[in-house]
Write a protein that holds these residues in place. Structure first.
Motif, mmCIF file in Angstrom:
data_model
loop_
_atom_site.group_PDB
_atom_site.id
_atom_site.type_symbol
_atom_site.label_atom_id
_atom_site.label_comp_id
_atom_site.label_asym_id
_atom_site.label_seq_id
_atom_site.Cartn_x
_atom_site.Cartn_y
_atom_site.Cartn_z
ATOM 1 N N ASN A 73 -36.588 -52.657 42.777
ATOM 2 C CA ASN A 73 -35.963 -53.202 41.575
ATOM 3 C C ASN A 73 -36.979 -53.817 40.622
ATOM 4 O OD1 ASN A 73 -33.402 -52.432 42.361
ATOM 5 N ND2 ASN A 73 -32.898 -54.415 43.237
ATOM 6 N N ALA A 74 -38.129 -54.220 41.101
ATOM 7 C CA ALA A 74 -39.141 -54.870 40.270
ATOM 8 C C ALA A 74 -40.066 -53.871 39.571
ATOM 9 C CB ALA A 74 -39.980 -55.817 41.128
ATOM 10 N N GLN A 75 -39.847 -52.578 39.768
ATOM 11 C CA GLN A 75 -40.746 -51.581 39.183
ATOM 12 C C GLN A 75 -40.566 -51.478 37.672
ATOM 13 O OE1 GLN A 75 -43.208 -50.069 41.070
ATOM 14 N NE2 GLN A 75 -42.355 -51.670 42.387
ATOM 15 N N PRO A 76 -41.680 -51.333 36.943
ATOM 16 C CA PRO A 76 -41.580 -51.123 35.493
ATOM 17 C C PRO A 76 -41.081 -49.706 35.190
ATOM 18 C CG PRO A 76 -43.871 -51.064 36.191
ATOM 19 C CD PRO A 76 -43.054 -51.449 37.397
ATOM 20 N N ASP A 77 -40.706 -49.479 33.949
ATOM 21 C CA ASP A 77 -40.140 -48.190 33.544
ATOM 22 C C ASP A 77 -41.008 -46.995 33.934
ATOM 23 O OD1 ASP A 77 -37.984 -49.469 32.439
ATOM 24 O OD2 ASP A 77 -38.781 -49.462 30.412
ATOM 25 N N GLU A 78 -42.312 -47.102 33.722
ATOM 26 C CA GLU A 78 -43.194 -45.959 33.943
ATOM 27 C C GLU A 78 -43.591 -45.756 35.406
ATOM 28 O OE1 GLU A 78 -45.364 -49.643 33.110
ATOM 29 O OE2 GLU A 78 -43.932 -48.572 31.888
ATOM 30 N N ALA A 79 -43.236 -46.656 36.293
ATOM 31 C CA ALA A 79 -43.687 -46.594 37.691
ATOM 32 C C ALA A 79 -43.242 -45.324 38.406
ATOM 33 C CB ALA A 79 -43.194 -47.808 38.461
ATOM 34 N N LEU A 80 -42.045 -44.857 38.155
ATOM 35 C CA LEU A 80 -41.528 -43.684 38.865
ATOM 36 C C LEU A 80 -41.580 -42.417 38.020
ATOM 37 C CD1 LEU A 80 -38.503 -45.388 40.616
ATOM 38 C CD2 LEU A 80 -40.738 -44.887 41.568
ATOM 39 N N ALA A 81 -42.312 -42.455 36.909
ATOM 40 C CA ALA A 81 -42.363 -41.310 36.005
ATOM 41 C C ALA A 81 -43.412 -40.278 36.411
ATOM 42 C CB ALA A 81 -42.622 -41.784 34.583
ATOM 43 N N THR A 82 -44.413 -40.675 37.201
ATOM 44 C CA THR A 82 -45.486 -39.753 37.564
ATOM 45 C C THR A 82 -45.648 -39.690 39.082
ATOM 46 O OG1 THR A 82 -47.191 -41.466 37.549
ATOM 47 C CG2 THR A 82 -46.749 -40.350 35.449
ATOM 48 N N VAL A 83 -46.313 -38.658 39.524
ATOM 49 C CA VAL A 83 -46.601 -38.507 40.944
ATOM 50 C C VAL A 83 -47.510 -39.642 41.413
ATOM 51 C CG1 VAL A 83 -47.712 -37.038 42.673
ATOM 52 C CG2 VAL A 83 -46.288 -36.015 40.910
ATOM 53 N N GLU A 84 -48.476 -40.005 40.575
ATOM 54 C CA GLU A 84 -49.394 -41.087 40.923
ATOM 55 C C GLU A 84 -48.646 -42.413 41.064
ATOM 56 O OE1 GLU A 84 -49.895 -39.020 38.262
ATOM 57 O OE2 GLU A 84 -51.507 -37.794 39.094
ATOM 58 N N GLY A 85 -47.683 -42.641 40.183
ATOM 59 C CA GLY A 85 -46.877 -43.854 40.250
ATOM 60 C C GLY A 85 -46.037 -43.910 41.510
ATOM 61 N N LYS A 86 -45.485 -42.772 41.897
ATOM 62 C CA LYS A 86 -44.674 -42.709 43.111
ATOM 63 C C LYS A 86 -45.541 -42.939 44.351
ATOM 64 C CE LYS A 86 -41.194 -39.735 41.073
ATOM 65 N NZ LYS A 86 -40.603 -38.405 41.009
ATOM 66 N N GLU A 87 -46.754 -42.400 44.340
ATOM 67 C CA GLU A 87 -47.666 -42.606 45.475
ATOM 68 C C GLU A 87 -48.084 -44.072 45.557
ATOM 69 O OE1 GLU A 87 -50.063 -41.919 48.827
ATOM 70 O OE2 GLU A 87 -48.334 -40.894 47.999
ATOM 71 N N ALA A 88 -48.343 -44.688 44.406
ATOM 72 C CA ALA A 88 -48.693 -46.111 44.393
ATOM 73 C C ALA A 88 -47.527 -46.946 44.920
ATOM 74 C CB ALA A 88 -49.069 -46.552 42.984
ATOM 75 N N LEU A 89 -46.310 -46.592 44.558
ATOM 76 C CA LEU A 89 -45.132 -47.291 45.057
ATOM 77 C C LEU A 89 -44.997 -47.115 46.565
ATOM 78 C CD1 LEU A 89 -42.522 -48.911 44.676
ATOM 79 C CD2 LEU A 89 -41.376 -46.753 44.126
ATOM 80 N N ARG A 90 -45.261 -45.919 47.067
ATOM 81 C CA ARG A 90 -45.185 -45.655 48.511
ATOM 82 C C ARG A 90 -46.175 -46.537 49.262
ATOM 83 N NH1 ARG A 90 -47.597 -43.373 52.577
ATOM 84 N NH2 ARG A 90 -49.401 -42.773 51.352
ATOM 85 N N LYS A 91 -47.392 -46.635 48.752
ATOM 86 C CA LYS A 91 -48.418 -47.465 49.402
ATOM 87 C C LYS A 91 -48.040 -48.944 49.346
ATOM 88 C CE LYS A 91 -52.243 -44.289 48.751
ATOM 89 N NZ LYS A 91 -53.516 -44.031 48.073
ATOM 90 N N GLU A 92 -47.497 -49.371 48.210
ATOM 91 C CA GLU A 92 -47.079 -50.767 48.083
ATOM 92 C C GLU A 92 -45.908 -51.069 49.020
ATOM 93 O OE1 GLU A 92 -45.886 -53.935 44.549
ATOM 94 O OE2 GLU A 92 -46.406 -51.876 44.016
ATOM 95 N N ALA A 93 -44.987 -50.115 49.141
ATOM 96 C CA ALA A 93 -43.842 -50.289 50.050
ATOM 97 C C ALA A 93 -44.322 -50.375 51.495
ATOM 98 C CB ALA A 93 -42.851 -49.144 49.871
#
Length: 121
Positions: A73-93
């Protein structure tokens, strides 16, 4: 020949087998800010290496779900827009899950976190 097969069997038994703990139901929520609400759906599996680790992860699943919901829920708008953003989210999770388990169970237990399905719109 029989000795070789027995030795191979012992080696296979000595190696920990990867197990996956699926966190069900899927995570569904909104993220970002601004006038347009954005939604996500994430199906998550956690890789562990033993039955004991799987049991501890399952016992702490409510805590882990809370940590992940807050993170998503805390992700900014652009966080899930790219593959790199999704990978960064996976690592943070993964880091959030490991941190929570270290505090509750005494060790990280989870080796990897996988998005088996991730939809953002």
């Amino acid at each position: 020949m029989a000795e070789e097969e027995a030795a191979e069997g012992e080696e296979a038994a000595a190696k920990p087998q990867a197990q996956y703990v699926s966190m069900t139901p899927a995570f569904v929520g909104n993220y970002g800010s601004g006038p347009r609400i954005k939604f996500f759906k994430a199906e998550v599996s956690l890789r562990v290496s033993s039955d004991d680790a799987a049991a501890k992860v399952t016992a702490n699943e409510p805590l882990l779900r809370n940590q992940l919901v807050m993170l998503f829920n805390a992700q900014p708008d652009e966080a899930l827009a790219t593959v790199e953003g999704k990978e960064a989210l996976r690592k943070e999770a993964l880091a959030e899950v490991q941190k929570a388990l270290k505090e509750e169970a005494g060790s990280e237990l989870v080796e990897d976190l996988l998005f088996t399905n991730l939809i953002a719109q």
